[in-house]
Design an enzyme around this catalytic site. Structure first.
Site, short mmCIF file in Angstrom:
data_model
loop_
_atom_site.label_atom_id
_atom_site.label_comp_id
_atom_site.label_asym_id
_atom_site.label_seq_id
_atom_site.Cartn_x
_atom_site.Cartn_y
_atom_site.Cartn_z
CG ASP A 37 -1.62 -1.34 1.37
OD1 ASP A 37 -2.46 -1.64 0.52
OD2 ASP A 37 -1.30 -2.11 2.31
CG HIS A 47 -3.28 -5.16 3.34
ND1 HIS A 47 -2.88 -4.32 2.33
CD2 HIS A 47 -3.55 -6.34 2.75
CE1 HIS A 47 -2.90 -4.97 1.18
NE2 HIS A 47 -3.31 -6.20 1.40
P1 NAD Z 1 -1.94 -18.59 -4.33
O1 NAD Z 1 -3.28 -19.25 -4.25
O2 NAD Z 1 -1.30 -18.41 -5.66
O3 NAD Z 1 -0.92 -19.36 -3.43
C1 NAD Z 1 -1.21 -19.68 -2.11
C2 NAD Z 1 -0.40 -20.91 -1.78
O4 NAD Z 1 -0.54 -21.14 -0.40
C3 NAD Z 1 -0.89 -22.16 -2.51
O5 NAD Z 1 0.21 -22.79 -3.14
C4 NAD Z 1 -1.49 -23.02 -1.40
O6 NAD Z 1 -1.31 -24.41 -1.62
C5 NAD Z 1 -0.68 -22.53 -0.20
N1 NAD Z 1 -1.30 -22.72 1.10
C6 NAD Z 1 -2.62 -22.64 1.41
N2 NAD Z 1 -2.80 -22.93 2.70
C7 NAD Z 1 -1.57 -23.18 3.22
C8 NAD Z 1 -1.11 -23.56 4.49
N3 NAD Z 1 -1.96 -23.74 5.52
N4 NAD Z 1 0.21 -23.77 4.67
C9 NAD Z 1 1.07 -23.63 3.64
N5 NAD Z 1 0.69 -23.28 2.39
C10 NAD Z 1 -0.62 -23.06 2.19
O7 NAD Z 1 -2.10 -17.18 -3.56
P2 NAD Z 1 -1.10 -15.95 -3.60
O8 NAD Z 1 -1.47 -15.09 -4.75
O9 NAD Z 1 0.30 -16.41 -3.44
O10 NAD Z 1 -1.59 -15.18 -2.28
C11 NAD Z 1 -1.37 -15.71 -1.00
C12 NAD Z 1 -2.01 -14.83 0.07
O11 NAD Z 1 -1.40 -13.53 0.08
C13 NAD Z 1 -3.50 -14.57 -0.12
O12 NAD Z 1 -4.15 -14.63 1.14
C14 NAD Z 1 -3.56 -13.16 -0.66
O13 NAD Z 1 -4.79 -12.53 -0.42
C15 NAD Z 1 -2.43 -12.53 0.12
N6 NAD Z 1 -1.89 -11.28 -0.40
C16 NAD Z 1 -1.56 -10.33 0.52
C17 NAD Z 1 -1.00 -9.14 0.11
C18 NAD Z 1 -0.63 -8.09 1.12
O14 NAD Z 1 -0.19 -7.00 0.72
N7 NAD Z 1 -0.75 -8.34 2.40
C19 NAD Z 1 -0.78 -8.90 -1.25
C20 NAD Z 1 -1.13 -9.89 -2.16
C21 NAD Z 1 -1.70 -11.08 -1.73
C1 LMR Z 2 -3.54 -6.68 -2.50
O1 LMR Z 2 -3.62 -5.66 -1.84
O2 LMR Z 2 -3.27 -6.68 -3.72
C2 LMR Z 2 -3.75 -8.01 -1.81
O3 LMR Z 2 -4.10 -7.84 -0.47
C3 LMR Z 2 -4.67 -8.92 -2.53
C4 LMR Z 2 -6.11 -8.50 -2.39
O4 LMR Z 2 -6.94 -9.35 -2.04
O5 LMR Z 2 -6.41 -7.32 -2.63
#
Ligand code: NAD
Ligand code: LMR
Length: 331
Positions: free
Chosen positions: A162, A190
């Site tokens: 952000d 967030h």
């Molecule tokens: P994705 O679905 O591509 O990958 C997630 C991975 O996590 C998968 O491979 C899945 O098998 C694994 N997983 C699920 N549960 C698990 C567990 N208990 N232990 C270990 N591995 C596990 O998703 P992504 O795009 O990599 O996003 C992951 C997370 O990050 C989501 O919750 C998304 O919303 C979050 N995210 C946060 C931010 C932020 O700024 N905070 C930004 C982007 C995404």
């Molecule tokens: C983001 O800010 O891009 C991540 O937290 C993914 C989402 O769900 O918005």
């Protein structure tokens, strides 16, 4: 290469963010070009996920990164967090179109109890934790509560994405390079209630509010764009942000590992001490300075304009509501 290697756990290592993140860690972007690393790659005990993880590890091998000392591939949390100095908690379900991040709370929240306990029991004494999986503030709160023996200050969650988004929007609006925008500040959760504080952010050393004299834009489109950027990316890509999230996590950890330059701060979600009328004990985003030795402090004494303070109250209220929803996971 004289430094003692560190060990870094990454959950969800075969996911989208993991794929973009791992080469950055192994190449030294996160911990420095002279810091050797071991990677503990953690996935769910599912044939497809573990097979994908093997493929990712093969690609890491094929990069022949000089800093990468070895890898552990596992779905066992005790093995995965054994002796780790950093735990990067990404693994969890991303939201889809039309969802808010806290719609994931019941699905993703429970993941962080077991992980918090395993980190508490098996990680290195100096372990530090960064939570990315959404809703990341409240998931970090759950992990922190589950790791009963660890200082609360070891737990952080990500608002660096952000911060970077806000920095980019302000630079574009002002027609200035990214580097002209400093101390970009995000308060709170967030989520769609996060507070991008244009008043305390500077452009060429002056308040962004003085440089961009378009209050309607600052309080309207700017706020909305930053708050809704994750949803906009999901709508456009059909999947949530991945390399920008990985990049933000690299920035987040690198800036906690190193001392913050004089007069600067970074936006980091940490446990609240009640500063700036926030609720003590919640994980909320603040202006943070790192001492580069594992410690950090919340920057005090910033002027918080009434418009911003009102928004901080709303985002804190949302964090309180999220905490109430997961109360059973915080015992
Ligand atoms: P994705 O679905 O591509 O990958 C997630 C991975 O996590 C998968 O491979 C899945 O098998 C694994 N997983 C699920 N549960 C698990 C567990 N208990 N232990 C270990 N591995 C596990 O998703 P992504 O795009 O990599 O996003 C992951 C997370 O990050 C989501 O919750 C998304 O919303 C979050 N995210 C946060 C931010 C932020 O700024 N905070 C930004 C982007 C995404
Ligand atoms: C983001 O800010 O891009 C991540 O937290 C993914 C989402 O769900 O918005």
């Amino acid at each position: 290469m004289t430094k003692t290697p560190i060990r870094v756990a990454v959950t969800g290592a075969a996911g989208q963010i993991g794929y973009a993140l791992l080469p950055r860690i192994a190449s030294g972007a996160m911990f420095g070009p002279d810091q050797p690393v071991y990677l503990n790659l953690i996935e769910i005990p599912d044939e497809k996920a573990m097979s994908a993880l093997k493929g990712v590890a093969m690609e890491l091998d094929d990069c022949a990164f000089p800093l990468l000392q070895g890898m552990v591939l596992t779905s066992d949390l005790n093995t995965g967090f054994k002796d780790v100095n950093w735990a990067l908690l990404i693994g969890s379900r991303p939201r889809g179109p039309g969802m808010e991040r806290n719609d994931l709370i019941k699905i993703n929240g429970p993941i962080f109890t077991g992980q918090g306990r395993a980190i508490n029991d098996h990680a290195a004494k100096d372990v530090r934790v960064a939570v990315v999986g959404n809703p990341c503030n409240t998931n970090a709160l759950i992990a922190m509560h589950s790791a009963k023996d660890l200082p609360k200050q070891r737990f952080t969650a990500l608002t660096r994405l952000d911060q970077n988004r806000a920095q980019s929007q302000l630079a574009q609006k002002a027609g200035r390079p990214i580097t002209a925008v400093q101390n970009t500040l995000i308060w709170g959760n967030h989520s769609a209630t996060q507070v991008p504080d244009y008043f305390n952010t500077t452009i060429d050393g002056k308040s962004a509010a003085d440089v961009i004299q378009d209050k309607a834009w600052l309080q309207g489109d700017f706020f909305k764009t930053v708050q809704q950027r994750g949803a906009a990316i999901i709508a456009a890509r059909g999947a949530s942000s991945a390399f920008s999230a990985a990049n933000a996590l690299v920035d987040h950890v690198r800036d906690l590992v190193n001392p913050t330059p004089k007069g600067e701060w970074r936006s980091v979600c940490v446990v609240s001490d009640g500063s700036y009328k926030t609720t003590e004990g919640l994980i909320s985003s603040f202006p943070i300075r790192s001492d580069g030795k594992g410690g950090w402090e919340i920057v005090q004494g910033l002027t918080v304009q009434p418009f911003i303070q009102e928004k901080i109250s709303a985002t804190v209220k949302e964090l309180e509501q999220e905490r109430a929803v997961v109360a059973d996971l915080l015992r």
